[in-house]
Design a protein around this motif. Structure first.
Motif, PDB file in Angstrom:
ATOM      1  N   GLU A 157       0.442  -1.312  -0.106  1.00  0.00           N
ATOM      2  CA  GLU A 157      -0.246  -0.185   0.234  1.00  0.00           C
ATOM      3  C   GLU A 157       0.615   1.024   0.265  1.00  0.00           C
ATOM      4  O   GLU A 157       0.342   2.072  -0.670  1.00  0.00           O
ATOM      5  CB  GLU A 157      -0.880   0.562   1.172  1.00  0.00           C
ATOM      6  CG  GLU A 157      -1.924   0.906   0.869  1.00  0.00           C
ATOM      7  CD  GLU A 157      -3.079   1.353   1.864  1.00  0.00           C
ATOM      8  OE1 GLU A 157      -4.031   2.065   2.440  1.00  0.00           O
ATOM      9  OE2 GLU A 157      -2.919  -0.250   3.049  1.00  0.00           O
ATOM     10  N   ASP A 158       1.840   1.518   0.800  1.00  0.00           N
ATOM     11  CA  ASP A 158       2.526   2.230   1.086  1.00  0.00           C
ATOM     12  C   ASP A 158       3.724   2.036  -0.657  1.00  0.00           C
ATOM     13  O   ASP A 158       4.913   3.391  -0.469  1.00  0.00           O
ATOM     14  CB  ASP A 158       3.854   2.397   2.297  1.00  0.00           C
ATOM     15  CG  ASP A 158       4.078   1.355   2.337  1.00  0.00           C
ATOM     16  OD1 ASP A 158       4.275   0.603   1.618  1.00  0.00           O
ATOM     17  OD2 ASP A 158       5.020   1.514   3.695  1.00  0.00           O
ATOM     18  N   LYS A 159       3.671   1.266  -1.148  1.00  0.00           N
ATOM     19  CA  LYS A 159       4.774   1.216  -2.384  1.00  0.00           C
ATOM     20  C   LYS A 159       5.986   0.866  -2.066  1.00  0.00           C
ATOM     21  O   LYS A 159       6.862   0.957  -2.519  1.00  0.00           O
ATOM     22  CB  LYS A 159       4.691   1.922  -3.594  1.00  0.00           C
ATOM     23  CG  LYS A 159       3.550   2.412  -4.097  1.00  0.00           C
ATOM     24  CD  LYS A 159       3.455   3.255  -5.268  1.00  0.00           C
ATOM     25  CE  LYS A 159       2.116   3.370  -5.816  1.00  0.00           C
ATOM     26  NZ  LYS A 159       1.626   4.428  -6.740  1.00  0.00           N
ATOM     27  N   ARG A 160       6.457   0.793  -0.556  1.00  0.00           N
ATOM     28  CA  ARG A 160       7.996   0.671   0.187  1.00  0.00           C
ATOM     29  C   ARG A 160       8.273  -1.017  -0.014  1.00  0.00           C
ATOM     30  O   ARG A 160       9.790  -1.337  -0.477  1.00  0.00           O
ATOM     31  CB  ARG A 160       7.948   0.746   1.509  1.00  0.00           C
ATOM     32  CG  ARG A 160       9.162   0.784   2.511  1.00  0.00           C
ATOM     33  CD  ARG A 160       9.106   1.261   3.657  1.00  0.00           C
ATOM     34  NE  ARG A 160       9.110  -0.119   4.187  1.00  0.00           N
ATOM     35  CZ  ARG A 160       9.512  -0.742   4.516  1.00  0.00           C
ATOM     36  NH1 ARG A 160      10.431  -0.691   4.589  1.00  0.00           N
ATOM     37  NH2 ARG A 160       9.160  -1.681   5.875  1.00  0.00           N
ATOM     38  N   THR A 161       7.358  -2.050  -0.572  1.00  0.00           N
ATOM     39  CA  THR A 161       7.577  -2.906  -0.710  1.00  0.00           C
ATOM     40  C   THR A 161       7.495  -3.256  -2.407  1.00  0.00           C
ATOM     41  O   THR A 161       5.895  -3.563  -2.618  1.00  0.00           O
ATOM     42  CB  THR A 161       6.629  -4.173   0.159  1.00  0.00           C
ATOM     43  OG1 THR A 161       7.845  -4.026   1.809  1.00  0.00           O
ATOM     44  CG2 THR A 161       7.553  -5.665  -0.223  1.00  0.00           C
ATOM     45  N   LEU A 162       8.244  -4.530  -3.142  1.00  0.00           N
ATOM     46  CA  LEU A 162       7.800  -4.748  -4.773  1.00  0.00           C
ATOM     47  C   LEU A 162       7.907  -6.403  -4.514  1.00  0.00           C
ATOM     48  O   LEU A 162       9.070  -6.903  -3.764  1.00  0.00           O
ATOM     49  CB  LEU A 162       8.639  -3.986  -5.315  1.00  0.00           C
ATOM     50  CG  LEU A 162       8.100  -5.332  -7.168  1.00  0.00           C
ATOM     51  CD1 LEU A 162       7.395  -4.140  -7.935  1.00  0.00           C
ATOM     52  CD2 LEU A 162       9.715  -4.366  -7.732  1.00  0.00           C
ATOM     53  N   THR A 163       6.691  -6.807  -5.106  1.00  0.00           N
ATOM     54  CA  THR A 163       6.659  -8.552  -5.126  1.00  0.00           C
ATOM     55  C   THR A 163       6.838  -8.627  -6.599  1.00  0.00           C
ATOM     56  O   THR A 163       6.499  -9.097  -6.764  1.00  0.00           O
ATOM     57  CB  THR A 163       5.882  -9.138  -4.514  1.00  0.00           C
ATOM     58  OG1 THR A 163       5.757  -8.458  -2.659  1.00  0.00           O
ATOM     59  CG2 THR A 163       5.940 -10.266  -4.077  1.00  0.00           C
ATOM     60  N   LEU A 164       7.792  -9.886  -6.684  1.00  0.00           N
ATOM     61  CA  LEU A 164       8.482 -10.298  -8.394  1.00  0.00           C
ATOM     62  C   LEU A 164       7.699 -11.475  -8.412  1.00  0.00           C
ATOM     63  O   LEU A 164       7.789 -12.312  -6.985  1.00  0.00           O
ATOM     64  CB  LEU A 164       8.906 -10.524  -8.758  1.00  0.00           C
ATOM     65  CG  LEU A 164      10.314  -9.033  -8.623  1.00  0.00           C
ATOM     66  CD1 LEU A 164      11.828  -8.591  -8.960  1.00  0.00           C
ATOM     67  CD2 LEU A 164       9.380  -8.099  -9.111  1.00  0.00           C
TER      68      LEU A 164
END
Length: 308
Positions: A203-210
């Motif tokens: 939600e805060d775009k601090r974590t990116l999951t591939l």
């Protein structure tokens, strides 16, 4: 005697600081509230220059559109011209200034009434009031409020799997540290990334999951942090390698050969005829594939001709 006139008679020998000091980027968010005792003061204003300044930088509260030279400029910390919170005053007739109880040693007041803050801190956040005593002893009051934001720390990227399996595993990238009032942006090979079929952002775009990584997901990745008003950022890179190590074999039936990409048979004979199997196996993913080829070797006939 008018109190303003009495104050005008108080002089000091404090020198003026002149010259433009270099600016370092950040956020000085300023909202302007203007009060005046006469309609003729409507053109006078105070603005923050530059409008975006970071902690540790310099901030200038500049006076604009003053049509005449006043007697005295007074700067106070807060929303009122409280003498106990006076920062500094400038007396135009003698070109001298005098510091007050709220002076920190980092403020400079100029002949045009502008006030310079050097090396601003978060404690400088708040309202400031300029009181102008005109030649006819009319008092004009202008207040301005600004907020100093902290510098953004340099971000770093952490991941939960530095050697993911192609087609099977996911990778979670996290931009550290977590800071308040900060937005996070992601790039791969210089291209911006957004949520999609195989990309998921927190939600805060601090974590990116591939999700289910493939070879085209290979890095480098960059995480950029932005202050929502300043847009000053730092970047760092993470090179991600995706495993796809395999083994291949090619041989006649029941005679496996490993670690070969090509089968070469020197001095081939009819005994080499038969079915050949090429077996490909990925030891990481567990995937394999097999193909069969039939080869027939023809004999060579040699005839000798003798002469009497």
């Amino acid at each position: 005697m008018d109190p303003a006139t009495a104050e005008t008679m108080e002089l000091s020998s404090a020198p003026l600081h002149k010259g433009q000091l270099p600016w370092r980027g950040l956020l000085l968010a300023a909202s302007l509230l203007i009060y005046w005792s006469s309609p003729t003061t409507a053109q006078v204003s105070v603005k923050a220059v530059p409008p975006h300044v970071a902690e540790g930088a310099n901030a200038l509260l500049r006076v604009h559109n003053l049509r005449e030279t006043p007697r005295v400029f007074y700067w106070h910390k807060g929303e009122k011209d409280d003498i106990s919170k006076e920062i500094a005053r400038f007396i135009t007739s003698t070109n001298v200034n005098r510091t007050g109880p709220a002076y920190s040693g980092r403020e400079t007041i100029y002949r045009n009434g502008s006030l310079l803050f050097q090396n601003v801190t978060q404690n400088d956040t708040g309202a400031y009031t300029l009181k102008i005593v005109m030649q006819n002893f009319d008092n004009r009051i202008i207040s301005v409020r600004f907020h100093v934001h902290p510098l953004l720390p340099k971000p770093s990227i952490t991941n939960n799997n530095s050697n993911p399996v192609e087609g099977k595993e996911s990778v979670v990238l996290t931009c550290d540290p977590k800071t308040e009032n900060t937005s996070y942006l992601w790039r791969r090979n210089g291209q911006s990334l957004s949520a999609g079929d195989r990309l998921k952002l927190s939600e805060d775009k601090r974590t990116l999951t591939l999700l289910s990584v493939v070879r085209t997901d290979t890095g480098p990745y960059e995480c950029e942090t932005q202050n929502p008003m300043v847009q000053m950022s730092q970047s760092c890179s993470l090179q991600m390698l995706i495993s796809n190590q395999g083994q291949t074999s090619a041989s006649p039936v029941k005679q496996p050969l490993t670690h070969l990409h090509r089968l070469f048979i020197p001095n081939i004979t009819t005994n080499n005829s038969g079915s050949y199997i090429c077996f490909v196996y990925n030891s990481v993913t567990g995937l394999n594939k097999t193909t069969v080829m039939n080869i027939t070797v023809l004999g060579k006939w040699i005839s000798e001709i003798s002469t009497p």
